[in-house]
Design an enzyme around this catalytic site. Structure first.
Site, short mmCIF file in Angstrom:
data_model
loop_
_atom_site.label_atom_id
_atom_site.label_comp_id
_atom_site.label_asym_id
_atom_site.label_seq_id
_atom_site.Cartn_x
_atom_site.Cartn_y
_atom_site.Cartn_z
CG ASP A 160 -1.96 1.12 1.15
OD1 ASP A 160 -2.36 1.49 0.03
OD2 ASP A 160 -2.36 1.64 2.21
CG ASN A 172 1.33 4.54 3.49
OD1 ASN A 172 0.68 4.99 4.43
ND2 ASN A 172 0.81 3.72 2.60
CG ASP A 226 -0.37 1.95 6.80
OD1 ASP A 226 -0.66 1.17 7.73
OD2 ASP A 226 -1.13 2.23 5.88
#
Length: 172
Positions: free
Chosen positions: A25, A30, A44
């Site tokens: 992701d 992030n 994350d």
């Protein structure tokens, strides 16, 4: 920004090569810049998957694409890698002289026009939305993003048939 771009490339490679993980992701949301050092910090990572995950390489392709989508429009002076170049950089095994590899890849990427890069991204997005897109509209990046990349020989179902197709010129 160029230094952060290089750090992001190195981080995604290190995560894959040394930690045997794919973020799954990764995007600009992030990646944080440490207020004291100015270095990137990846967050994350809880949903990261190991190499053995059946969709690990698909997740990696999308992580690479997300990084490029963020950095490409912001790095005016330096061309970014193509999706395939970044994927190869991340997945190439063994000790890799990062600077020389990236210098050669960036030199190759510099030959691409900005219009070609934008067309490549648009084709990738269109291909993701419409699986029935005519073959002549797909470019190399769009094909790559949707291609199956086996991780082990066990994932290749019919080796003899596949070799015959390649030798017969029916596929790459």
């Amino acid at each position: 920004l160029e230094r952060l771009y290089r750090q992001a490339l190195s981080m995604i490679r290190k995560l894959y090569q040394e930690c045997h993980l794919v973020h799954a992701d990764l995007s600009e949301y992030n990646l944080l810049v440490h207020p004291e050092t100015g270095d990137l910090v990846m967050i994350d990572v809880g949903q990261a998957v190991e190499h053995e995950h059946p969709h690990a390489l698909d997740f990696l392709k999308h992580d690479c694409l997300n990084l490029l989508r963020f950095f490409r429009p912001r790095l005016q002076e330096q061309p970014c890698l193509s999706l395939r170049q970044l994927f190869d950089f991340v997945t190439t095994k063994g000790d890799l002289e990062e600077e020389s590899f990236l210098a050669a890849a960036h030199a190759e990427a510099a030959s691409l026009s900005q219009e070609a890069i934008l067309a490549e991204e648009a084709a990738v997005e269109e291909r993701a939305r419409d699986h029935h897109q005519p073959a002549h509209l797909m470019n190399e990046e769009a094909i790559f993003i949707k291609s199956f990349v086996p991780r082990t020989l066990e994932e290749v179902r019919n080796v003899e048939r596949d070799v015959a197709l390649v030798e017969g010129g029916q596929t790459q």
